[in-house]
Scaffold this active site. Structure first.
Site, PDB file in Angstrom:
ATOM      1  N   HIS A  23       0.825  -1.217   0.000  1.00 56.88           N
ATOM      2  CA  HIS A  23       0.000   0.000   0.000  1.00 56.88           C
ATOM      3  C   HIS A  23       0.858   1.267   0.000  1.00 56.88           C
ATOM      4  CE1 HIS A  23      -4.145   0.941  -0.148  1.00 56.88           C
ATOM      5  NE2 HIS A  23      -4.370   1.242   1.106  1.00 56.88           N
ATOM      6  N   ASN A  72      -6.698   6.955   4.025  1.00 56.31           N
ATOM      7  CA  ASN A  72      -8.042   7.483   3.807  1.00 56.31           C
ATOM      8  C   ASN A  72      -8.189   8.958   4.168  1.00 56.31           C
ATOM      9  OD1 ASN A  72      -7.870   7.094   6.559  1.00 56.31           O
ATOM     10  ND2 ASN A  72      -9.877   6.161   6.770  1.00 56.31           N
ATOM     11  N   ASP A  97      -0.635   2.253  -5.304  1.00 53.78           N
ATOM     12  CA  ASP A  97      -0.672   0.814  -5.558  1.00 53.78           C
ATOM     13  C   ASP A  97      -1.931   0.472  -6.332  1.00 53.78           C
ATOM     14  OD1 ASP A  97      -1.948   1.604  -3.005  1.00 53.78           O
ATOM     15  OD2 ASP A  97      -2.525  -0.500  -2.893  1.00 53.78           O
TER      16      ASP A  97
END
Length: 194
Positions: A23, A72, A97
Site C-alpha cells: 500500500h 483514507n 498501488d
C-alpha cells in the site's frame, strides 16, 4: 491563472509498520525521485512532508509530497498544498498501488474512477469531485485465493517481489519524469510498451 507548478504525491500510511507494504509503494516512488535529486522531505504545517525541485534549470517546479496521515485522509494535506502553491488538478500526479495490475506493471492515466482505493477517494472528495488528475498506477497484483484485499495490501512485498522492487520504483519514477517533461500521452506511449 494557475501556476506551472506540479505536485507529485505518493500515497501510503505513516510509520515503520507500513513503510515497506504494498500500500506504500506510492511513497516509495516519491522517496526514489527525491533521492535522485539528493534531497529529503521536510515536514510542513499541513500534515505532509514535502520538498520542491526542478527536473532541469528553468523547468517547471515540482513539489514532491507524502501525507503524514493514513491513506483514507490523504486528500486534505494534498488539497492544502495545491491551494498554497496554486497547483491545478490537471498538474497533480498521484502515485499509488494498483491491485488490478500485475506486479511490475505500471500504467498512467488521467481521471476515471477510484476503483475502491481509499486514498484516491479522499483526494477526489477534497477536490470537490474533480477527477482530472494524473495517476501513476503501480501494479501489486491481486491477493491470492480468498485473501481480503485490505489485508493483502497492508502486507510487505514477498521475497521475490523485494528483489525486483528497486527496478519497479525506478521505472515508476521515470514515468513521473516523462509525464512532466513530455506530457501524458507521450509518457503513456513510452511506459505502456514496457
Amino acid at each position: 491563472m494557475s501556476s506551472e507548478n506540479w505536485l507529485v504525491a505518493g500515497l501510503g500510511n505513516p510509520g515503520p509498520r507500513y513503510s515497506r507494504t504494498r500500500h506504500n509503494v506510492g511513497q516509495m516512488v516519491v522517496d526514489e525521485l527525491v533521492g535522485r535529486m539528493g534531497a529529503g522531505l521536510a515536514r510542513t504545517k499541513v500534515g505532509a512532508r514535502m520538498v520542491g525541485a526542478r527536473l532541469q534549470p528553468g523547468g517547471p517546479k515540482m513539489l514532491f509530497a507524502v501525507s503524514e496521515g493514513y491513506m483514507n485522509t490523504s486528500g486534505q494535506p494534498i488539497r492544502r498544498l495545491m491551494d498554497y502553491y496554486d497547483v491545478d488538478p490537471a498538474r497533480l500526479i498521484v502515485i499509488h498501488d494498483e491491485v488490478d495490475l500485475d506486479f511490475e506493471r505500471i500504467k498512467l492515466k488521467r481521471g476515471g474512477s477510484e476503483g475502491g482505493h481509499n486514498g484516491l477517494k479522499s483526494i477526489t472528495q477534497h477536490l470537490g469531485g474533480d477527477r482530472d488528475y494524473i495517476r501513476v498506477r503501480v501494479g501489486v497484483s491481486r491477493p491470492p485465493g480468498r485473501m481480503d484485499t485490505a489485508d493483502y495490501v497492508l502486507q510487505n512485498f514477498s521475497a521475490d517481489e523485494r528483489k525486483a522492487l528497486p527496478q519497479v520504483l525506478q521505472r515508476a519514477g521515470d514515468a513521473v519524469e516523462h509525464v512532466i517533461a513530455d506530457g501524458l500521452t507521450a509518457a503513456q506511449n513510452r511506459v505502456h510498451q514496457l
